[in-house]
Scaffold this motif. Structure first.
Motif, PDB file in Angstrom:
ATOM      1  N   VAL A 266     -11.686  26.550  43.761  1.00 52.67           N
ATOM      2  CA  VAL A 266     -12.086  26.696  45.152  1.00 52.67           C
ATOM      3  C   VAL A 266     -11.999  25.325  45.815  1.00 52.67           C
ATOM      4  O   VAL A 266     -12.609  24.362  45.341  1.00 52.67           O
ATOM      5  CB  VAL A 266     -13.516  27.252  45.285  1.00 52.67           C
ATOM      6  N   ASN A 267     -11.247  25.235  46.895  1.00 55.61           N
ATOM      7  CA  ASN A 267     -11.088  23.983  47.642  1.00 55.61           C
ATOM      8  C   ASN A 267     -12.006  24.000  48.854  1.00 55.61           C
ATOM      9  O   ASN A 267     -11.922  24.910  49.689  1.00 55.61           O
ATOM     10  CB  ASN A 267      -9.634  23.811  48.081  1.00 55.61           C
ATOM     11  N   LEU A 268     -12.879  22.992  48.933  1.00 54.91           N
ATOM     12  CA  LEU A 268     -13.845  22.897  50.025  1.00 54.91           C
ATOM     13  C   LEU A 268     -13.566  21.658  50.861  1.00 54.91           C
ATOM     14  O   LEU A 268     -12.974  20.688  50.383  1.00 54.91           O
ATOM     15  CB  LEU A 268     -15.274  22.824  49.474  1.00 54.91           C
ATOM     16  N   GLN A 269     -14.033  21.697  52.108  1.00 57.91           N
ATOM     17  CA  GLN A 269     -13.991  20.545  53.004  1.00 57.91           C
ATOM     18  C   GLN A 269     -15.433  20.273  53.431  1.00 57.91           C
ATOM     19  O   GLN A 269     -15.994  21.024  54.222  1.00 57.91           O
ATOM     20  CB  GLN A 269     -13.103  20.826  54.226  1.00 57.91           C
ATOM     21  N   VAL A 270     -16.029  19.207  52.884  1.00 61.95           N
ATOM     22  CA  VAL A 270     -17.436  18.887  53.120  1.00 61.95           C
ATOM     23  C   VAL A 270     -17.520  17.739  54.113  1.00 61.95           C
ATOM     24  O   VAL A 270     -16.841  16.723  53.960  1.00 61.95           O
ATOM     25  CB  VAL A 270     -18.142  18.516  51.799  1.00 61.95           C
ATOM     26  N   ASP A 271     -18.384  17.895  55.134  1.00 58.03           N
ATOM     27  CA  ASP A 271     -18.490  16.848  56.155  1.00 58.03           C
ATOM     28  C   ASP A 271     -19.325  15.683  55.644  1.00 58.03           C
ATOM     29  O   ASP A 271     -19.996  15.756  54.612  1.00 58.03           O
ATOM     30  CB  ASP A 271     -19.050  17.402  57.462  1.00 58.03           C
ATOM     31  N   SER A 272     -19.298  14.593  56.402  1.00 63.17           N
ATOM     32  CA  SER A 272     -19.951  13.357  55.977  1.00 63.17           C
ATOM     33  C   SER A 272     -21.461  13.495  55.895  1.00 63.17           C
ATOM     34  O   SER A 272     -22.110  12.771  55.140  1.00 63.17           O
ATOM     35  CB  SER A 272     -19.590  12.224  56.945  1.00 63.17           C
ATOM     36  N   GLY A 273     -22.047  14.424  56.644  1.00 63.62           N
ATOM     37  CA  GLY A 273     -23.488  14.597  56.596  1.00 63.62           C
ATOM     38  C   GLY A 273     -23.980  15.292  55.355  1.00 63.62           C
ATOM     39  O   GLY A 273     -25.172  15.245  55.035  1.00 63.62           O
ATOM     40  N   GLN A 274     -23.073  15.957  54.619  1.00 65.56           N
ATOM     41  CA  GLN A 274     -23.466  16.724  53.440  1.00 65.56           C
ATOM     42  C   GLN A 274     -22.910  16.168  52.138  1.00 65.56           C
ATOM     43  O   GLN A 274     -23.413  16.484  51.067  1.00 65.56           O
ATOM     44  CB  GLN A 274     -23.008  18.182  53.598  1.00 65.56           C
ATOM     45  N   ILE A 275     -21.864  15.337  52.234  1.00 64.95           N
ATOM     46  CA  ILE A 275     -21.167  14.913  51.016  1.00 64.95           C
ATOM     47  C   ILE A 275     -22.061  14.107  50.093  1.00 64.95           C
ATOM     48  O   ILE A 275     -21.840  14.056  48.874  1.00 64.95           O
ATOM     49  CB  ILE A 275     -19.903  14.101  51.388  1.00 64.95           C
ATOM     50  N   GLY A 276     -23.103  13.471  50.620  1.00 62.38           N
ATOM     51  CA  GLY A 276     -23.969  12.634  49.790  1.00 62.38           C
ATOM     52  C   GLY A 276     -24.696  13.381  48.700  1.00 62.38           C
ATOM     53  O   GLY A 276     -25.097  12.788  47.698  1.00 62.38           O
ATOM     54  N   SER A 277     -24.874  14.684  48.857  1.00 60.28           N
ATOM     55  CA  SER A 277     -25.604  15.458  47.857  1.00 60.28           C
ATOM     56  C   SER A 277     -24.687  16.142  46.843  1.00 60.28           C
ATOM     57  O   SER A 277     -25.179  16.760  45.901  1.00 60.28           O
ATOM     58  CB  SER A 277     -26.468  16.516  48.553  1.00 60.28           C
ATOM     59  N   PRO A 303     -13.504  10.463  46.824  1.00 59.73           N
ATOM     60  CA  PRO A 303     -14.209   9.216  47.132  1.00 59.73           C
ATOM     61  C   PRO A 303     -13.951   8.705  48.540  1.00 59.73           C
ATOM     62  O   PRO A 303     -14.659   7.824  49.015  1.00 59.73           O
ATOM     63  CB  PRO A 303     -13.649   8.247  46.082  1.00 59.73           C
ATOM     64  N   VAL A 304     -12.920   9.246  49.210  1.00 58.41           N
ATOM     65  CA  VAL A 304     -12.576   8.789  50.550  1.00 58.41           C
ATOM     66  C   VAL A 304     -12.391   9.990  51.465  1.00 58.41           C
ATOM     67  O   VAL A 304     -12.113  11.104  51.026  1.00 58.41           O
ATOM     68  CB  VAL A 304     -11.290   7.925  50.544  1.00 58.41           C
ATOM     69  N   LEU A 305     -12.511   9.727  52.750  1.00 55.48           N
ATOM     70  CA  LEU A 305     -12.378  10.761  53.767  1.00 55.48           C
ATOM     71  C   LEU A 305     -10.910  11.146  53.950  1.00 55.48           C
ATOM     72  O   LEU A 305     -10.026  10.301  53.897  1.00 55.48           O
ATOM     73  CB  LEU A 305     -12.949  10.245  55.088  1.00 55.48           C
ATOM     74  N   ASP A 306     -10.671  12.436  54.143  1.00 55.62           N
ATOM     75  CA  ASP A 306      -9.330  12.905  54.452  1.00 55.62           C
ATOM     76  C   ASP A 306      -9.113  12.736  55.960  1.00 55.62           C
ATOM     77  O   ASP A 306      -9.737  13.419  56.762  1.00 55.62           O
ATOM     78  CB  ASP A 306      -9.179  14.378  54.068  1.00 55.62           C
ATOM     79  N   PRO A 307      -8.247  11.800  56.368  1.00 55.21           N
ATOM     80  CA  PRO A 307      -8.093  11.544  57.817  1.00 55.21           C
ATOM     81  C   PRO A 307      -7.540  12.737  58.577  1.00 55.21           C
ATOM     82  O   PRO A 307      -7.744  12.843  59.783  1.00 55.21           O
ATOM     83  CB  PRO A 307      -7.128  10.353  57.852  1.00 55.21           C
ATOM     84  N   ALA A 308      -6.854  13.639  57.898  1.00 53.02           N
ATOM     85  CA  ALA A 308      -6.267  14.790  58.590  1.00 53.02           C
ATOM     86  C   ALA A 308      -7.331  15.792  59.020  1.00 53.02           C
ATOM     87  O   ALA A 308      -7.194  16.450  60.056  1.00 53.02           O
ATOM     88  CB  ALA A 308      -5.238  15.467  57.687  1.00 53.02           C
ATOM     89  N   THR A 309      -8.391  15.936  58.219  1.00 50.21           N
ATOM     90  CA  THR A 309      -9.433  16.919  58.511  1.00 50.21           C
ATOM     91  C   THR A 309     -10.761  16.287  58.902  1.00 50.21           C
ATOM     92  O   THR A 309     -11.634  16.967  59.437  1.00 50.21           O
ATOM     93  CB  THR A 309      -9.659  17.832  57.295  1.00 50.21           C
ATOM     94  N   GLY A 310     -10.935  14.993  58.623  1.00 50.29           N
ATOM     95  CA  GLY A 310     -12.209  14.352  58.911  1.00 50.29           C
ATOM     96  C   GLY A 310     -13.314  14.772  57.970  1.00 50.29           C
ATOM     97  O   GLY A 310     -14.500  14.607  58.276  1.00 50.29           O
ATOM     98  N   THR A 311     -12.947  15.319  56.804  1.00 50.68           N
ATOM     99  CA  THR A 311     -13.925  15.772  55.815  1.00 50.68           C
ATOM    100  C   THR A 311     -13.549  15.232  54.445  1.00 50.68           C
ATOM    101  O   THR A 311     -12.490  14.637  54.255  1.00 50.68           O
ATOM    102  CB  THR A 311     -13.986  17.308  55.757  1.00 50.68           C
ATOM    103  N   TYR A 312     -14.428  15.505  53.465  1.00 48.47           N
ATOM    104  CA  TYR A 312     -14.191  15.081  52.088  1.00 48.47           C
ATOM    105  C   TYR A 312     -13.763  16.296  51.249  1.00 48.47           C
ATOM    106  O   TYR A 312     -14.512  17.275  51.155  1.00 48.47           O
ATOM    107  CB  TYR A 312     -15.460  14.479  51.486  1.00 48.47           C
ATOM    108  N   PRO A 313     -12.579  16.274  50.646  1.00 45.52           N
ATOM    109  CA  PRO A 313     -12.170  17.384  49.780  1.00 45.52           C
ATOM    110  C   PRO A 313     -13.036  17.464  48.526  1.00 45.52           C
ATOM    111  O   PRO A 313     -13.320  16.448  47.888  1.00 45.52           O
ATOM    112  CB  PRO A 313     -10.720  17.045  49.422  1.00 45.52           C
TER     113      PRO A 313
END
Length: 413
Positions: A266-277, A303-313
């Motif tokens: 399952v591929n997810l896109q997690v935003d910066s406000g949630q990726i810390g957990s 470990p880095v943000l995906d610039p295309a989506t603005g989220t963390y894979p």
């Protein structure tokens, strides 16, 4: 007459009082309505510490554990296709083959080259045979006799020339013959000495190189023959067949598409406000649209943000057998986060002003703007680090319609 006029005046006065009283009551009602309009009704939320784990729910797309396009390693005509679409295959199973007649001829020719080179190397390592030694010895002996004869004839010619019996040209001819016979003796002696020394180092190296080159050709021919057979690199299901028997194919041209459905990714896109957990190795509940669930494990957090989506894979692996699931379907991953008795408020209750966060506290039915420091975002709740205490009552939504200092009425919920 006077009595009638008095009664009429009394009736008029009574009627006027009744109308006046009705007007007063109407004005009071209008004043009450006007008061109700000025006092806004707001929805409130009471701040409490999160004693239980919160759940983050993020939607993602399902893909097979493995998916691979299979093609031959070389060009040729497809002679056999041994599976059908939907066939379940095992790792190493032969799926298709090319016409192998040309490849087998190349292998046979390469094997013959290896054998010939090996024989020549063995002969070189063994050195000269006994008959070769004897033949060369005889050559040396013959060259010695010729040299002795030429030397004697030269000496005789010198005596004759001194006595004036022969010319200078004849003497020079005998001298040249004597010299050539001596050179020939030296050459034959060198060859004989070389044979006696055994195999030459350079010849041995050349023979070894010839064998090595022949083996390379054989390996290449065998690889070409191997590339003419297409095998399954892993166990799975044939999802598509792109070519047919007797069709010409080549490297990189898809013949089969093989998928491994023993597990799902399952591929997810997690935003910066949630990726810390999110952490690798953490278990996740994966829920499909039909209500079925499976347990997954977080296998990758970018470990880095995906610039295309603005989220963390983020990737979640499911090892369970879920035959009713299909690649491309949307599922929801439920991720539990420990709160450690932190304070949480709804996202809708937090405003932003001048790059800082705030909430509207309700104190004695009056609004007070209170700056807050927020932490991570958990679903629809912000973690609040500073600015509120347990039991505080705040406006839960509609912050753009209220202002600090305004008197409000809390809606009954």
């Amino acid at each position: 007459m006077k009595k009638w006029i008095g009664l009429s005046l009394a009736a008029l006065l009574l009627s006027g009082c009744e109308r006046l009283d009705e007007s007063v009551q109407q004005l009071k009602r209008m004043e009450e309505v006007d008061t109700d309009i000025k006092v806004k009704t707001v929805k409130a939320y009471t701040v409490e510490s999160g004693e239980e784990a919160l759940k983050q729910e993020i939607s993602g797309v399902v893909s097979p554990k493995k998916e691979l396009s299979l093609s031959f390693g070389r060009s040729g005509q497809i002679s056999q296709i041994l599976v059908q679409k939907g066939s379940v295959v095992k790792q190493g199973q032969v799926l298709a083959a090319l016409d192998a007649s040309v490849f087998q001829q190349e292998v046979s020719a390469a094997q013959g080259q290896v054998a010939s080179a090996s024989i020549r190397r063995d002969q070189t390592l063994q050195g000269p045979q006994q008959h070769e030694m004897e033949t060369q010895r005889l050559q040396v002996e013959k060259a010695r006799q010729n040299a002795e004869k030429a030397s004697a004839e030269h000496a005789q010619a010198q005596i004759l020339y001194n006595n004036g019996a022969i010319s200078k040209d004849e003497l020079d001819r005998q001298a040249l013959a004597d010299k050539q016979a001596g050179i020939q003796l030296q050459e034959q002696q060198i060859r004989y000495d070389k044979l006696k020394q055994g195999a030459d180092k350079l010849e041995v190296e050349a023979a070894n190189a010839a064998v090595q080159q022949a083996n390379v050709q054989l390996t290449r021919a065998r690889q070409d023959a191997s590339d003419a057979v297409l095998k399954a690199p892993f166990s799975g299901v044939i999802a598509a067949i792109s070519q047919t028997e007797s069709e010409q194919t080549g490297p990189g041209r898809e013949v089969f598409r093989l998928v491994d459905t023993s597990g799902w990714l399952v591929n997810l896109q997690v935003d910066s406000g949630q990726i810390g957990s999110w952490q690798t190795g953490k278990k996740v509940t994966v829920r499909a649209a039909d209500g079925t669930e499976a347990e997954g494990v977080v296998t990758f957090v970018a470990p880095v943000l995906d610039p295309a989506t603005g989220t963390y894979p983020v990737e979640v692996m499911i090892q369970e057998q879920t035959d009713h699931w299909r690649g491309g379907m949307t599922v929801t991953c439920v991720y539990e986060v420990k709160t450690n008795n932190s304070l949480f408020v709804p996202v809708s209750s937090v405003g932003i002003a001048e790059e800082s966060y705030y909430v509207m506290k309700i104190v004695d039915n009056t609004l007070r703007k209170e700056p807050v420091t927020v932490g991570n975002l958990y679903g629809t709740f912000y973690e609040v680090l500073e600015g509120v205490e347990p039991g505080d009552e705040i406006v839960s939504s509609g912050l753009s319609y209220v202002v600090a200092g305004e008197v409000v009425k809390v809606a009954d919920e």
